[in-house]
Design a protein around this motif. Structure first.
Motif: not given
Length: 133
Positions: A99-101, A105-110
């Motif tokens: 669900m992450l953009p 964001p997909r690489r670092h927010l996870s």
């Protein structure tokens, strides 16, 4: 208004997954991870917080829906595998990751998402805030 570096104080949040739906937990976690709940949110700055999910094994999933994952597409025989609820941590991580953009964001927010089975977690030194829905 563009936030400066002194706005970048990251908080830690604890969410209890007991008897809650997967989609509701995922959408709340993504808002916290990306920082969209803050009044000074700006899309070009990383304003997100850390999220700790506890009691991952008590999450409510639809039993009527069977999900399949394709391993080695094009190979006959063992390419289609049925996903079971044996790894609730992996199911939650995969849902939120999907669900992450795309991009940053997909690489670092996870990496800020911590999922644990049971009610204990090793992040008590960060004084996490318990969220109630």
């Amino acid at each position: 208004f563009i936030p400066t570096s002194d706005y970048n104080k990251r908080k830690w949040y604890v969410i209890d997954c007991k008897d809650k739906r997967l989609g509701r937990i995922a959408s709340l976690s993504i808002a916290l991870l990306s920082g969209k709940h803050k009044s000074y949110y700006h899309p070009s700055f990383d304003m997100g917080d850390y999220v700790i999910l506890v009691n991952a094994e008590c999450l409510t999933l639809d039993r009527n829906i069977t999900k399949f994952h394709v391993f080695n597409p094009g190979r006959p025989g063992s390419s289609l595998k049925r996903l079971v609820n044996a790894l609730p941590q992996r199911i939650i991580e995969k849902c939120i990751f999907g669900m992450l953009p795309n991009g940053f964001p997909r690489r670092h927010l996870s990496k800020r998402l911590k999922v644990y089975q049971g009610s204990q977690h090793p992040h008590t030194a960060q004084n996490p805030i318990k969220l109630e829905e």
